[in-house]
Structure formats: C-alpha cells, structure tokens
Design an enzyme around this catalytic site. Structure first.
Site, PDB file in Angstrom:
ATOM      1  N   THR A 159       0.864  -1.174   0.000  1.00  0.00           N
ATOM      2  CA  THR A 159       0.000   0.000   0.000  1.00  0.00           C
ATOM      3  C   THR A 159       0.900   1.224   0.000  1.00  0.00           C
ATOM      4  O   THR A 159       1.915   1.257   0.687  1.00  0.00           O
ATOM      5  CB  THR A 159      -0.863   0.061   1.265  1.00  0.00           C
ATOM      6  OG1 THR A 159      -0.012   0.171   2.405  1.00  0.00           O
ATOM      7  CG2 THR A 159      -1.713  -1.177   1.414  1.00  0.00           C
ATOM      8  N   TRP A 201     -19.708  13.150  13.524  1.00  0.00           N
ATOM      9  CA  TRP A 201     -18.651  13.148  12.522  1.00  0.00           C
ATOM     10  C   TRP A 201     -18.973  14.150  11.411  1.00  0.00           C
ATOM     11  O   TRP A 201     -20.110  14.264  10.971  1.00  0.00           O
ATOM     12  CB  TRP A 201     -18.493  11.754  11.895  1.00  0.00           C
ATOM     13  CG  TRP A 201     -17.902  10.725  12.829  1.00  0.00           C
ATOM     14  CD1 TRP A 201     -17.706  10.849  14.164  1.00  0.00           C
ATOM     15  CD2 TRP A 201     -17.449   9.422  12.467  1.00  0.00           C
ATOM     16  NE1 TRP A 201     -17.144   9.701  14.686  1.00  0.00           N
ATOM     17  CE2 TRP A 201     -16.978   8.802  13.648  1.00  0.00           C
ATOM     18  CE3 TRP A 201     -17.363   8.712  11.265  1.00  0.00           C
ATOM     19  CZ2 TRP A 201     -16.461   7.504  13.663  1.00  0.00           C
ATOM     20  CZ3 TRP A 201     -16.852   7.425  11.277  1.00  0.00           C
ATOM     21  CH2 TRP A 201     -16.395   6.832  12.476  1.00  0.00           C
TER      22      TRP A 201
END
Lengths: 548, 548
Positions: free
Chosen positions: B180, B440
């Site tokens: 990654t 959030w």
C-alpha cells in the site's frame, strides 16, 4: 496470511441486505406461497433456533425428503449456516437404498414433504433409522403417520425467534451431502464443504456458468434432492434473483403457468420435462414472453427440442453436464464468441454437446494406457476432472476412493470426445463402453443408430466377453409393433444402418429381440441385468464378423 | 474430503485449451506486439524454465517494476504458477520507499521496464537490494546501466524450452504481493495467496462483478503495479477474453487509437485518464463504436464524466471501489434491476456511488461505539469488510494487524454511508473525518462544497483540536486568481455555501487562504502536513460557532 473463509452464509447476508423485497415463490399443496428475502432470512434464523432447540449441533446431519418449495429452500441455508450438514435424500430411490443412506449418514433429524410421508413410512426401518431422533413434516399440520416423534414444520419453526447469531464457520466445514444413485452396488455419499458450495456458486454465476443477475426470475424444476437442484438455490441467492419453486409433481400445465404468471426468465430440468412443456405450450398457444433460457442436463437434449425452443419461443436451450461428485455442474454448451453467426443447424449441433468446461476446472481425456486423446471430435476416452467443487473422496468408501480417483483427478466414469473448439461430448459410460480388439465402441451411439429405425422402440447394446476380441457388442431390440414385422428384414436393415455411419467392426455380433429393456430405479437401461441374463460368450462366438 | 486446491493455473490451462487463437496485444517501445494464448502459454513456460535456471524456487519473491504490456503479463502466470511470488512494485514511489519495499520483501530477482531502468538505478542501494541476485530488462536488449548482473527479457526466456510441468500448488501458497502506498509511515505489504487471487478472479467474472466473457476485448489502463491492474489480467484469462495492454505512459491519443484499432469493448482506469480520452475523442470526432463499458476506480468519477460517456458514446461508466487489501475490488456501481428505467440524473447519482458489494463479501459500517449505522444514505461510519479476497494481516507488521483488524473484519479506514438500496458511498478517510462533539463531519464533503465556488481552485479541510468539541473543522483555500478578489467576501460566500446544504456545526471555524495545498507523492492532499503546520488550537478557539 489468508482471506476470510469461503462460506455460503455471505450470499444470504447479501441477498437479505441488498434485495430484501425480492420474491421467493413456491407452488405447494396449499397453493402459491410468496414472500421476500427479508422474510426468508428471518425464517432461516427461526429454523436455526429450532434446530438448536432440538439439540442439533455443528457437524450433525439433517436430512430432507422433499420436493422443490420454499420450506425445502429454507433448509438450504438454515441448516448449513449453523454448521450442521444438509443431507438431501432422493425419494425415488428404492426403500432399501433409503435405509442404507440414512444409516450410513447417521441423520439425526429428517424433514419430510407431506406427500412423501407414506414413502418414508415404507422405507422406515427401526435399525437403519436408529440415529433419527425426530421427523418434521414440511407443512402446517402432521398427517396420520407412524413416524415418531413427529411435528409439523410451521410449529417447529413458528415459535422461534427470528434473531440468531450465525457462527463463523471454517470453509472446510461439511455443509451438504448427496448420494449418487449408482446403477450398481450401494449408493456412494458425496459430501460438500462450505468451500465446495461457495466455489460452485461463484462459478455458476459467471457468464461462462449460468450468468445469473438480479433481474432473473429462475425456476429450478430439477429436484432439490438432485445435487441441490444443480446448486441453483445458492446461485440465485448470491445474485439476488427471484426464486420460483414448482412444488410437488408439477405437470406441464403447472410449469407453463408458473413461467407465464411469475415472469420466469430462466428454468432448468431434464429434457423430458421440456418435451412435455413444449407440447402443452403449442396446444395452448403460449409464447413464454419472459423466458430467455432453459438449462437441460441429466441427459442430452434432442436437437429437435433445442430447435423448437429456439425457433418457436426464441429461448436458448443450454445443455450442461455434471455429476453428484461435481456439486454438480462441470460443462455448459454456451456458444463461443462468433458462433452466433453460424447457420442454425451448425449451432444446434454445438449446443447439443455437453459443452465448455467452467473456469476453475481442469480436465483430461485418457485412453486405456492413460494417454491423453487428441481434441478432434472423434477419438474418445474417459474424462478425468479436478477443481475446487470436485470431490476428492466418497464418504466412508476407501475402496471406491482407490478406483475412482487418480492423484488429484476424479475419474468420472464418463467416456467423452472433445472437438477442436473444446466442446465435450458424452459418448458413453465407461462401464458400458465396449472394448473390442484394443479399440472402444460407444454403446450409446449404436443405440441411437438402432433407435432411428422406425420399427424399433428401444435398443440397448452391451459388451459380451469374446475370446479373441475381449468384448463384442450385442444388441437388444424392442420392436414398436410386433404385428406384420419381419424380424430378419429389420435385423438386416439395422446392420445396414450401422454400416453406413460406423466402422464395420462396430456392427453388433448378435441382435436379439426382447419384450422390454430392464430399467433401473431411476429409469435408465439396466445393462448389468442385460449382461447377467444374456451376456455369455455363446451369444457372440458364432457370429464373429469376418473382417475387422 | 475437499475439493481440489484453488489455483490460478487452471485459468491459464482453460484459456490455452479453449481459446488458443485469442489475442494478447501490447503497445510497447517497439510498436504493437501481438500473439495468442497458445504462444502466451508457451512463453509462461519458457519463463518458468528461465526462473528455474536462475535458481528461483517456490516461495521466492520475484519483483516487477514495469508498465502494462505482454511481458509484464507473462510474469502474472509465469511466476506464481511455479510457486514463486510475484511482487509488483509501483515505480512512482519515492526512492526510499522502493528501497524499503525491496528490502522488506527480500526480492531475489527484479524485472524492470526499459524506460524504468533509470528510476531503478536511482532507487538502488546496495544494502536495501542485498537480496537481489539478478535484474532482467523487459525488452530485447539491455541499455547502458549500472544494474548488475543484468540481462534482457528475450535472452532470458528465449533460450528456454516451452515445455514445463507446472507443480500442483496448495491454495495457501503465496502468489502475489503489493505494498500500500500509505500517506503516512512505511508502505505495508499485502500478500495474495493462490486462493485469494482465485476467489477475486471468479467474483470479478460474475455479472455482479465485471461480467467478462470471451467476446470481450479488454484494455486495462490501470497500471499492473496497482494491485494487479485491479486483477483484470487474471479475469480476462479465466474468461478467454482478448487483452489489450497500453504500454508505457500512454497519452489520450494512444488509448483512443487502441480502442478503435483493437475493438476494445471494456477498459478500466482512474477518472483523470477518461477526462483526457473524452477530450481527445471530442476533438477528433471519434465514436468508440466497439466500446461498451469503462470501469473507474481509485477516485470517484464526476457526474459530468459519467454523463458524457453515456450520452455521447453510449458507454456505461462503472464506478468501483477497492483496496490493496482486497485484491482489490470490493464494490461496483451496477444499477439494480428496474433502475435502468429511472431518469438519467437519478441514474448518474447512483452510478457515481461506489456501489454494491460483490457476492462473497460481507461488510458493516460502524460508528465510534462499534454500533452499526443505519442504511439511510446519511449516517456514516467506518467500513469494516471481510471475505475470501480480503487479507487478514500485513506482511511482518504485527502492530498494524492489531489496529487495522477486528476479529475477522478488516477496518478499511474508509468512512462511508450506505443508502436504502445498499449502495456504498465513500464519505471520507477515517483519519481525515472530523470528530466534533460526538458527531462526525466529512472533510471531503466540505472540500467539494468549497471547491464549487468559482473563485476557489483547491480546498482542504482538516480537524483541529478543540477543548470543548474535541475537534473543529478548519478550511484551507487556494484562490483561482488573487487579482481583484475580496477575500472577506469570498469567505462569507463560502460560509453561506456550507450553511445551505449542511448543519450549522459543519461550518469551518476558520478559513485560511494559502498558496498551495501540500501534496503526497501520489498527488493526494497531504493533510498530515496541513495539521502539523497549522493545526494548533489557537486556529479555532476564537471563532467557535455560537450554536451547535
């Protein structure tokens, strides 16, 4: 390092969450039942709670003796998702086979269709059924029965909560089981792990498989006791398709009505079913607007049937081949890119074959010396196959494991040819192929050639021991009508029929007229009995062909 | 009892036997190269012999640093089929990352594209590359280079025999590896077993996946070092489709020409690629007759792009989402049955989402308390996912294993909402979402809203620590043109823009004008640097909103 285990529970999770309103429809003894994936998922969890309340644990075997309907489908996920193993029993088997199967599998609980209670009573034997603790009749009430203890399905699941935490299963967990209805000897059990069912499901979803999407409305006519209705209940759920189950003993009218009423796009079953449906549709001027595809398997569809569905209904008949040992699908007769432009006859010819192997499988076709035969459409040999949904053993049958497997390959017992395009064609069963002078003769091809004669209604060809040629073919012929038929004339014509299309040494050494070809429990020619009754050397010794 | 191991070699076997004449085409430094699966299979066996001659054994890692072409594709089967592990390295990474990756993986042999020799020379470090015994330049000659020992690919494989007996591999055998390109810290290695690649391939073949058949001509523009070009080289082979590889640094003209010349039906890449191709096609009046589908991933395609391809070329743009950890495909934005009839805008809205999860995967979306959030298209949480092609660990990173996994679930780090139809939409990265007063706030949504203002060219929003609300959003805005712009006016307009569509408490407490948003090596906003440079409490303390 690894991925998460391959388990079929993920398919149900997806269908419930993405397609809560998509329908599952069933024709039952009480009419059409209809609900959606949301309800279905609830009912599988109720079923899981009911099994738990009955003391069924992971690893236990739970049997079904049932037709195709929503309750049978509920066991498809409701049983394996708990870690228990779903054992679907073929109710058409003779009682002694059912006894052997239940005893061999050690089933703890048996679900039975209301219309099959009598069959199960007839098969019941206290010793063979010693492991069975409970019967559940798959309806809303229990009929008068000697099965004991017994309850009805709706009471069994109805009182349970629809919440249940499915356990995380290992992909090696046994999930399914089905016995081969072998024509000789005891049935052999094939077990399916979660991984095998998962792999088969993914393969059948692909365009190379059954190409199933959420817009499909699929009616599996093939019984759910025949290798999980060719795996379709799992495939449809993975795709979020609508299910239509035709219930107990559907006749052509029932099937035609379901196709029209439910908008069926895809259906599947043996060729004889579609002959009946074709006739009914013609008589009643049906056009099957919604229908796109019909999968046939179990036997080869005649070209006339493929043509009729294509030309009269614009429906593609998709021939397939599979085995209990393959979960079961191995090949499908899709046309390759470009072949759609071929003329109709050539396409039907291709479509009539068993077809192209699914991605994920590998096969080889070997002769007696274990050499691979060329892919030329002519040479044939036994089909060896392997892949993630091909079993590597039979349940508690180490002796069969030795004869039926070679390394990682399953010896299918099917004799096939493969053409230049890679299409597999079943030529014969290995035990029926006639091995003569180091060459193989297909009994099936000879039978088809003989049955093409107008005077012949049935013909079976078997190999008979021969001192010089090891085996020689002998033909057993049933006449359509005895009256006014000159047997010697027919015999001569039959020999000429064979000579026209096959090598001289394929001509049977003996042709006997009999009243009826003996059949097995599943309606196939019982060649073992033919060989036992007629197969001594004297039959062919005096009629050996003059040149080979 | 089990099925045979799931290995990708079966796909190559099938392609070679069923589709020997189907083409693999590559644009290379030397022009268009073209051969068929029969030749391809021979060359993978030659490659296997070459690897064996070089002492590469099962379990060894073999790296590639290369663009998309036939030679790179040869390593895709040629390396893993021997039991060795193919490690595709991203040549766009900074040198120190390449060094870390090669050292961490312990690669024994490195294949390098002729045009990337210089990059590799630049990254070369004797200590980090201590495990590397050989370099092979993927062309017909070796350029002037300090890499040593080095040979060219055609000499390497050319002298070898095209016969090679592939070993029978275990499905747990490591087959692939990809790191990654994390924005923070060292790249993390993800390993792919044979089973993971097999599972991903089967899933991508399905209609719910990429729906690939033997009539498809597929051009993966997404680099083969980006998680195996999204797995497409494996999928195409399993389906027997034609491959078209666009080679090194293709520009829009190269891609458009390949689409037209090779009859490409399906192609895949990041949105920016298709913006360039769209512009070129418009300028040159191309109609892309053969093209049916374009898969986009890596970032969300703008609705205007989806609309343009649909309306101007009758091409369906298929948005997808994946991760290195997922081999990589997780979701695809297929329309469900019935949605085709929706009006265009509503369809584009759906298609723009990351889409429906593939069969075989399961996910949940959880809030800070670990509770699942409802599927209502509004609430969002972190996406947890699991399935047979989702990794359960990182290579030699036990500390990451503890933070990035929970039981059988991978914590993706992506914050998503799921609508009533089950379509996943990426809302933010978990590390960028702003947690304010127990709620959030999506930094991505705020950025998109700010960037909709004509005067704004770039906008990044980050969370800044706040005593009372834990975090508050701060916006960093780059103006398109400084001249004649009243910053206070723009600021007021931006606040209004946000107030129109979002709750009041989403309005950033601070809006700062900067010259440029710092970027990571892969061109993404470097929010870590923004937070490091500007993120102290003083930034927001004096501008706290009056009500929340």
């Amino acid at each position: 390092m690894a991925g998460h285990d391959q388990t079929i529970g993920s398919f149900l999770w997806r269908a419930e969450r993405l397609y809560p309103d998509t329908e599952i429809v069933a024709r039952t003894h009480d009419g059409i039942e209809r609900y959606d994936y949301a309800t279905y998922a609830d009912r599988t969890r109720q079923l899981a709670n009911a099994l738990e309340a009955s003391g069924i644990e992971a690893g236990d075997r739970v049997a079904t003796v049932s037709w195709n309907h929503h309750r049978h489908f509920e066991t498809y996920f409701g049983v394996p998702n708990t870690g228990a193993q779903l054992h679907t029993i073929n109710p058409l088997l003779p009682d002694e086979h059912v006894q052997y199967i239940v005893e061999n599998a050690g089933d703890r609980l048996v679900f039975v269709d209301p219309s099959l209670v009598e069959k199960l009573e007839s098969a019941y034997d206290a010793d063979a059924f010693a492991s069975v603790e409970q019967f559940v009749v798959m309806g809303e009430a229990v009929p008068e029965t000697s099965l004991d203890p017994v309850t009805d399905y709706e009471s069994f699941v109805g009182e349970q909560e629809p919440s249940y935490e499915w356990p995380e299963l290992d992909e090696d967990q046994r999930a399914g089981m089905c016995y081969t209805s072998g024509t000789t000897g005891r049935p052999k059990g094939v077990e399916y792990t979660q991984q095998m069912l998962w792999s088969h499901t993914m393969a059948t979803l692909t365009p190379q498989g059954l190409d199933i999407d959420d817009g499909d409305v699929v009616m599996p006519v093939v019984p759910m006791f025949h290798v999980n209705a060719w795996g379709m209940p799992f495939s449809l759920t993975a795709a979020g398709a609508k299910h239509v189950y035709p219930g107990p003993s559907p006749d052509p009218e029932d099937l035609a009505r379901l196709i029209e009423d439910e908008g069926v796009t895809f259906t599947a079953g043996v060729p004889t079913v579609w002959m009946g449906v074709l006739e009914y549709a013609r008589e009643n001027d049906l056009d099957f607007d919604s229908l796109e595809r019909v999968m046939v398997g179990g036997a080869a569809a005649p070209k006339s049937l493929i043509r009729a569905f294509d030309e009269e209904f614009d429906v593609t008949m998709l021939q397939g081949w599979g085995m209990t040992e393959l979960s079961p699908v191995g090949t499908l007769s899709h046309l390759k890119d470009g072949m759609e432009d071929w003329d109709a006859e050539r396409k039907y010819e291709k479509r009539q074959k068993q077809g192209l192997v699914l991605p994920g499988l590998e096969f080889r076709v070997v002769d007696d010396d274990g050499e691979e035969v060329p892919w030329n459409g002519e040479d044939f040999g036994e089909l060896y196959i392997r892949g993630p949904w091909v079993t590597d053993s039979y349940f508690e049958r180490p002796e069969a494991d030795e004869t039926d497997f070679e390394g990682s390959w399953l010896k299918t017992g099917d004799v096939v040819s493969v053409d230049e395009d890679g299409y597999v064609k079943i030529v014969d069963r290995a035990k029926d192929v006639i091995k003569s002078g180091g060459e193989w003769i297909s009994s099936v091809e000879l039978e088809n050639a003989l049955m093409a004669h107008d005077a012949v209604s049935e013909a079976a060809v078997v190999g008979v021991p021969h001192e010089r040629w090891q085996e020689r073919p002998a033909a057993f012929v049933v006449l359509a009508d005895e009256v006014g038929v000159d047997r010697d004339e027919v015999k001569a014509e039959l020999v000429n029929l064979i000579r026209e299309d096959y090598p001289k040494w394929w001509v049977p050494d003996a042709t006997l007229f009999i009243d009826e070809v003996p059949k097995t429990a599943t309606g196939k020619f019982d060649k073992k009995r033919l060989r036992d009754e007629y197969g001594d050397e004297s039959l062919v010794a005096d009629e050996a062909p003059d040149e080979r």
